[in-house]
Design an enzyme around this catalytic site. Structure first.
Site, PDB file in Angstrom:
ATOM      1  CE  LYS A   1      -2.105   1.637   3.669  1.00 61.25           C
ATOM      2  NZ  LYS A   1      -3.008   1.834   4.824  1.00 61.25           N
TER       3      LYS A   1
ATOM      4  CG  ASP B   1      -7.472   4.271   2.564  1.00 58.36           C
ATOM      5  OD1 ASP B   1      -8.382   3.944   1.762  1.00 58.36           O
ATOM      6  OD2 ASP B   1      -7.406   5.398   3.069  1.00 58.36           O
TER       7      ASP B   1
END
Length: 238
Positions: free
Chosen positions: A144, A162
């Site tokens: 991420k 997220d």
């Protein structure tokens, strides 16, 4: 907004990770979905404050399980005295902790940042790498974080998922899945090329300010018609 009989909305109590999947958004709705988000949001930008690729990298590492507001509060003070790998190494781990101690997991993050700064100097000439393999070799940098840096710093069409994007993908039916990677892959497969570069920011801002976890603001949602959330009419009438 279509007229539908309103039913009393159920308070959303599940955690984002357990967001139920809505029916799949029809393919024909996807370009309109992003066109409307684009019109509503304009040119999106990250809410993390930074002035260099290095500052962005450190801010993103700090943002794990923390709000952008809390990260910005800490980095304003930190970057005023140390905003390069050399300068942060000169501070040392203990002093770095003093600057970031208001952020969750600051002990582990301080250790990772020190290691990352050393690796940037030893392996990459002090520069932030512009590819996934090298970025993910740095301490504290997972998929991420790498996706955020590649997208925001280097303009690459990556999708960092997220909690907000995970929720929006499942709730709207745009990209459903039980794991972050499943949602990421679904989004990459469905987002039109014209919107791919900014899609991460469109979705995170939509999730942060409109498609909220506990109380989605369906009445003011710009993509109400395209969204497949079964309870959207009820929440719009609250």
């Amino acid at each position: 907004m279509p007229n539908q009989p309103a039913t009393k909305p159920t308070r959303i109590t599940h955690k984002t990770a357990q967001t139920p999947s809505s029916p799949r958004m029809p393919d024909a709705c996807v370009p309109t979905f992003f066109a409307k988000l684009s019109a509503a949001i304009g040119k999106p930008e990250t809410e993390l404050e930074y002035h260099s690729h290095f500052e962005l990298l450190i801010a993103v590492i700090l943002s794990a399980q923390a709000t952008d507001v809390s990260v910005n509060h800490a980095t304003r003070k930190l970057y005023a005295v140390a905003n390069t790998p050399q300068a942060i190494l000169a501070l040392g781990e203990d002093t770095l902790k003093d600057y970031i101690k208001t952020i969750g997991l600051y002990n582990a993050k301080a250790r990772n940042i020190i290691k990352t700064c050393q690796d940037l100097l030893d392996k990459f000439g002090g520069q932030v790498p512009d590819n996934r393999t090298d970025l993910e070799s740095l301490a504290g940098v997972g998929r991420k974080t790498a996706n955020v840096v590649l997208n925001t710093a280097f303009g690459q069409p990556t999708m960092a998922v997220d909690t907000h994007i995970f929720r929006v993908g499942n709730r709207t039916g745009l990209a459903t899945g039980k794991t972050v990677r499943a949602v990421e892959d679904g989004l990459v497969a469905r987002i039109p090329n014209a919107y791919m570069l900014d899609a991460h920011h469109y979705l995170i801002l939509h999730g942060r300010y409109t498609c909220k976890a506990r109380a989605p603001q369906c009445a003011k949602c710009p993509v109400f018609d395209e969204c497949q959330f079964p309870q959207k009419f009820a929440f719009a009438e609250r």
